[in-house]
Design a protein around this motif. Sequence first.
Motif, PDB file in Angstrom:
ATOM      1  N   SER A 109       0.889  -1.244  -0.193  1.00 62.56           N
ATOM      2  CA  SER A 109      -0.067  -0.025  -0.076  1.00 62.56           C
ATOM      3  C   SER A 109       0.829   1.151  -0.071  1.00 62.56           C
ATOM      4  CB  SER A 109      -1.042  -0.166   1.303  1.00 62.56           C
ATOM      5  OG  SER A 109      -0.051   0.055   2.506  1.00 62.56           O
ATOM      6  N   ASN A 110       0.389   2.426  -0.374  1.00 64.67           N
ATOM      7  CA  ASN A 110       1.209   3.374  -0.395  1.00 64.67           C
ATOM      8  C   ASN A 110       1.800   3.848   0.923  1.00 64.67           C
ATOM      9  OD1 ASN A 110       0.539   4.188  -3.205  1.00 64.67           O
ATOM     10  ND2 ASN A 110      -1.440   5.222  -2.452  1.00 64.67           N
ATOM     11  N   ALA A 111       1.283   3.370   1.856  1.00 66.31           N
ATOM     12  CA  ALA A 111       1.878   3.862   3.250  1.00 66.31           C
ATOM     13  C   ALA A 111       3.084   3.030   3.705  1.00 66.31           C
ATOM     14  CB  ALA A 111       0.882   3.700   4.452  1.00 66.31           C
ATOM     15  N   TYR A 112       3.187   1.970   2.976  1.00 68.02           N
ATOM     16  CA  TYR A 112       4.555   1.189   3.140  1.00 68.02           C
ATOM     17  C   TYR A 112       5.607   1.127   2.095  1.00 68.02           C
ATOM     18  CZ  TYR A 112       1.749  -1.198   6.763  1.00 68.02           C
ATOM     19  OH  TYR A 112       1.082  -1.299   7.847  1.00 68.02           O
ATOM     20  N   VAL A 113       5.186   2.192   1.047  1.00 72.69           N
ATOM     21  CA  VAL A 113       6.381   2.313  -0.319  1.00 72.69           C
ATOM     22  C   VAL A 113       7.714   2.754   0.300  1.00 72.69           C
ATOM     23  CG1 VAL A 113       6.842   3.526  -2.245  1.00 72.69           C
ATOM     24  CG2 VAL A 113       4.411   2.535  -1.994  1.00 72.69           C
ATOM     25  N   TYR A 114       7.775   3.891   0.899  1.00 74.54           N
ATOM     26  CA  TYR A 114       9.012   4.316   1.320  1.00 74.54           C
ATOM     27  C   TYR A 114       9.828   3.605   2.580  1.00 74.54           C
ATOM     28  CZ  TYR A 114       8.282   8.146  -1.789  1.00 74.54           C
ATOM     29  OH  TYR A 114       8.050   8.832  -2.975  1.00 74.54           O
ATOM     30  N   PRO A 115       8.802   3.180   3.587  1.00 78.27           N
ATOM     31  CA  PRO A 115       9.556   2.269   4.517  1.00 78.27           C
ATOM     32  C   PRO A 115      10.186   1.133   3.702  1.00 78.27           C
ATOM     33  CG  PRO A 115       7.417   2.876   5.481  1.00 78.27           C
ATOM     34  CD  PRO A 115       7.600   3.615   3.943  1.00 78.27           C
ATOM     35  N   ALA A 116       9.508   0.335   2.903  1.00 78.69           N
ATOM     36  CA  ALA A 116      10.237  -0.698   2.248  1.00 78.69           C
ATOM     37  C   ALA A 116      11.293  -0.458   1.436  1.00 78.69           C
ATOM     38  CB  ALA A 116       9.040  -1.610   1.422  1.00 78.69           C
ATOM     39  N   PHE A 117      10.993   0.804   0.653  1.00 78.31           N
ATOM     40  CA  PHE A 117      12.227   1.208   0.067  1.00 78.31           C
ATOM     41  C   PHE A 117      13.404   1.466   0.715  1.00 78.31           C
ATOM     42  CE2 PHE A 117      14.681   5.316  -1.255  1.00 78.31           C
ATOM     43  CZ  PHE A 117      15.295   4.685  -2.549  1.00 78.31           C
ATOM     44  N   LEU A 118      13.208   1.950   2.192  1.00 73.82           N
ATOM     45  CA  LEU A 118      14.476   2.229   2.768  1.00 73.82           C
ATOM     46  C   LEU A 118      14.877   1.157   3.508  1.00 73.82           C
ATOM     47  CD1 LEU A 118      16.191   4.360   4.431  1.00 73.82           C
ATOM     48  CD2 LEU A 118      14.258   4.268   6.255  1.00 73.82           C
ATOM     49  N   PHE A 119      14.036   0.078   3.846  1.00 70.69           N
ATOM     50  CA  PHE A 119      14.402  -1.267   4.215  1.00 70.69           C
ATOM     51  C   PHE A 119      15.201  -1.994   3.242  1.00 70.69           C
ATOM     52  CE2 PHE A 119      13.959  -5.834   5.158  1.00 70.69           C
ATOM     53  CZ  PHE A 119      14.280  -6.029   6.250  1.00 70.69           C
ATOM     54  N   GLY A 120      14.884  -1.991   1.855  1.00 70.62           N
ATOM     55  CA  GLY A 120      15.327  -2.625   0.974  1.00 70.62           C
ATOM     56  C   GLY A 120      16.690  -2.010   0.729  1.00 70.62           C
ATOM     57  N   THR A 121      16.965  -0.759   0.685  1.00 68.22           N
ATOM     58  CA  THR A 121      18.099  -0.217   0.314  1.00 68.22           C
ATOM     59  C   THR A 121      19.128  -0.201   1.300  1.00 68.22           C
ATOM     60  OG1 THR A 121      17.076   1.533  -0.889  1.00 68.22           O
ATOM     61  CG2 THR A 121      19.174   2.102  -0.109  1.00 68.22           C
ATOM     62  N   LEU A 122      18.867  -0.164   2.760  1.00 70.59           N
ATOM     63  CA  LEU A 122      19.626  -0.551   3.796  1.00 70.59           C
ATOM     64  C   LEU A 122      20.165  -1.913   4.029  1.00 70.59           C
ATOM     65  CD1 LEU A 122      18.003   1.636   6.707  1.00 70.59           C
ATOM     66  CD2 LEU A 122      20.071   2.235   5.402  1.00 70.59           C
ATOM     67  N   THR A 123      19.063  -2.705   3.416  1.00 72.52           N
ATOM     68  CA  THR A 123      19.665  -4.349   3.490  1.00 72.52           C
ATOM     69  C   THR A 123      20.755  -4.586   2.575  1.00 72.52           C
ATOM     70  OG1 THR A 123      17.422  -4.985   4.311  1.00 72.52           O
ATOM     71  CG2 THR A 123      18.643  -6.633   3.086  1.00 72.52           C
TER      72      THR A 123
END
Length: 313
Positions: free
Chosen positions: A19-33
């Motif tokens: 959902s739109n609410a999780y787009v940037y947290p998921a992007f940040l998590f994926g990038t940091l991983t």
Amino acid sequence: MDMNSSSLVMLTLETLGLSNAYVYPAFLFGTLTYLFIMFCNLLVLTSIAWSKKLHKPMFILLFNLPISDMVGATAFFPQLVISIVSQNRLISHPECIIQAFLIHVYGTGNLLILSAMAYDRYVAICCPLRYNAIMTPHNLVRIIFLIWFINFSIMVTLLSLLARFKLCRTNIVDLYCNNPSLLKLVCEDTRVNNYYGLLFIVFLQGGSLSIVIYTYAQILRTCVMTNESDARRKAIQTCGSHLIVYLILQINTLVTLISHRIGNVSPFLRRALGVSILVFPPFLDPIIYGLKTKELKQSIKKLLKRNVGSLEL
């Protein structure tokens, strides 16, 4: 749908369902991983290259594992995080082929490297007096060359067989491109590809598993028979770490490949296992080997202290 110019075709990867609410947290998590994976693996690579004490067959073979892990992570994470932030799951056919090639090179490379490392530990523990005669620099180069030659040969053949076909579908059933999902886009007779895939599974998975079972059975036998408790503890500790890394990759890979051939397997389970192959080994390998292998752990500490000290100056 007949697609004569496959290079111009845009394929659609399976949706992430964010959902739109999780787009940037998921992007940040994926990038940091991804950054963490690259940092840890580069740290292992640098430590082995920097420390002359680690210029031994065991660590030279280990040197290839972070390279393979970084190939797999780079094939998966950049495309994933870009698609998350852009909310666009389209990928061109050539890009899909390249991603599939690199991901399969990573998976095959890891199995071959871990098998070679198991053989190295077998010689070191079971035939210590012959170790230097067997694991000579010349033989070590031959082993490493064979690892990458077999790897690339299998993958080039696999994707060359796939390139013969015209696509009639555009929806990739997985979260990333791989040979089984690309083969499902074809409406022609793919029996040759299926036979080659089965041969590939038997040769690679079965051959690798046979090597590891034999070498570890011999290592266990030697450890039980030895009277030196310190040597036994060290051998079990080193081999235990190696076995954990190997089993994580072997089980996930085997189940994922088989699930593509069984129609009633949950797509969610298949995708979860498929992603775990690309996340957990690259993430855990440098941590497990860095923490459990005493010489490597000491080298990493010295390297970090040296770099921190130079920054303070």
